[in-house]
Write a protein that holds these residues in place. Structure first.
Motif, short mmCIF file in Angstrom:
data_model
loop_
_atom_site.label_atom_id
_atom_site.label_comp_id
_atom_site.label_asym_id
_atom_site.label_seq_id
_atom_site.Cartn_x
_atom_site.Cartn_y
_atom_site.Cartn_z
N UNK A 154 -31.67 -17.59 -27.52
CA UNK A 154 -29.96 -17.44 -28.73
C UNK A 154 -30.17 -15.65 -28.24
N UNK A 155 -28.67 -14.92 -29.13
CA UNK A 155 -28.54 -13.80 -28.66
C UNK A 155 -28.83 -12.97 -29.75
N UNK A 156 -29.24 -12.21 -30.34
CA UNK A 156 -29.28 -11.57 -31.75
C UNK A 156 -29.53 -9.47 -31.66
N UNK A 157 -29.29 -9.31 -32.80
CA UNK A 157 -28.57 -7.28 -32.56
C UNK A 157 -29.97 -6.67 -32.43
N UNK A 207 -39.74 -21.58 -28.26
CA UNK A 207 -39.74 -22.84 -28.94
C UNK A 207 -39.60 -24.07 -30.44
N UNK A 208 -38.92 -24.50 -30.34
CA UNK A 208 -38.29 -24.59 -32.33
C UNK A 208 -38.09 -26.32 -31.93
N UNK A 209 -38.16 -26.27 -33.25
CA UNK A 209 -38.61 -27.67 -33.85
C UNK A 209 -37.40 -28.78 -34.24
N UNK A 210 -36.51 -26.99 -35.01
CA UNK A 210 -35.08 -27.91 -35.56
C UNK A 210 -34.02 -28.01 -35.04
N UNK A 211 -33.04 -28.76 -36.10
CA UNK A 211 -32.28 -28.50 -35.13
C UNK A 211 -30.77 -28.23 -35.60
N UNK A 212 -30.21 -27.53 -35.91
CA UNK A 212 -28.54 -27.12 -37.49
C UNK A 212 -27.46 -27.66 -37.14
N UNK A 213 -27.00 -27.67 -37.99
CA UNK A 213 -25.55 -28.71 -37.87
C UNK A 213 -24.85 -28.21 -36.61
N UNK A 214 -24.63 -27.29 -36.33
CA UNK A 214 -23.64 -26.69 -35.21
C UNK A 214 -24.69 -26.05 -33.44
N UNK A 215 -25.52 -26.86 -33.69
CA UNK A 215 -26.19 -26.56 -32.49
C UNK A 215 -25.73 -27.23 -31.28
N UNK A 216 -26.23 -26.70 -30.11
CA UNK A 216 -25.39 -27.33 -28.60
C UNK A 216 -26.23 -27.38 -28.18
N UNK A 232 -23.16 -18.60 -27.82
CA UNK A 232 -22.90 -19.31 -27.36
C UNK A 232 -22.01 -18.69 -26.11
N UNK A 233 -21.23 -18.34 -26.59
CA UNK A 233 -19.95 -17.69 -26.46
C UNK A 233 -20.67 -15.92 -25.23
N UNK A 234 -21.86 -15.77 -25.65
CA UNK A 234 -22.52 -14.31 -25.36
C UNK A 234 -22.82 -14.77 -24.16
N UNK A 263 -26.62 -12.84 -16.68
CA UNK A 263 -25.85 -13.21 -17.45
C UNK A 263 -24.19 -12.96 -16.98
N UNK A 264 -23.76 -13.14 -16.51
CA UNK A 264 -22.07 -13.04 -16.06
C UNK A 264 -21.56 -12.21 -17.66
N UNK A 265 -21.79 -12.44 -18.78
CA UNK A 265 -21.56 -11.51 -20.08
C UNK A 265 -21.46 -10.31 -19.95
#
Length: 125
Positions: free
Chosen positions: A47-50, A62-71, A88-90, A111-113
């Motif tokens: 993930x990317x965070x401020x 590591x995460x056990x969750x899978x959120x609705x809009x995860x890729x 994702x865009x970042x 990261x090319x971005x």
């Protein structure tokens, strides 16, 4: 099923994919860490965070969750990488590697971005 999370058994056609890649070395290290944890329900979340000097920081955990809009993307047996849609865009086109040398040990992200990084290398913009 709640609106915030979905069961990890979502149909494959319901799950989007992302364009973050793991090198073979990174995938092997993730697989090794997962085996050491002794759990088969964990995924590597990227993930990317401020934060940081330059504005954005990476988070890998590591995460056990899978959120609705995860890729999700799979890298060999037992290695899934999850990216949320906001990050994702970042991370589009980013390559995660694992280095194990005298000079450096750990995951690196090419990261090319990222237009630049701070002096300490912990954040980017």
């Amino acid at each position: 099923m709640s609106t915030d999370t979905m069961d990890s058994t979502r149909a494959a056609d319901e799950i989007g994919t992302h364009n973050v890649r793991l090198t073979d070395a990174a995938a092997e290290k993730v697989r090794s860490l997962l085996e050491r944890e002794g759990r088969d329900d964990l995924r590597l979340r990227v993930a990317v965070q401020p934060g940081g000097c330059s504005g954005l920081i990476y988070q890998l955990y590591f995460d056990e969750r899978l959120l609705d809009d995860d890729l999700v993307a799979e890298f060999g047996p037992a290695v899934e990488v999850v990216v949320d849609r906001m990050s994702a865009p970042y991370l589009d086109g980013a390559v995660i590697d694992f280095e194990d040398s005298i000079e450096k040990q750990g995951f690196t992200i090419d990261n090319p971005n990222a237009q630049g990084t701070c002096a300490c290398g912990d954040s980017f913009h």
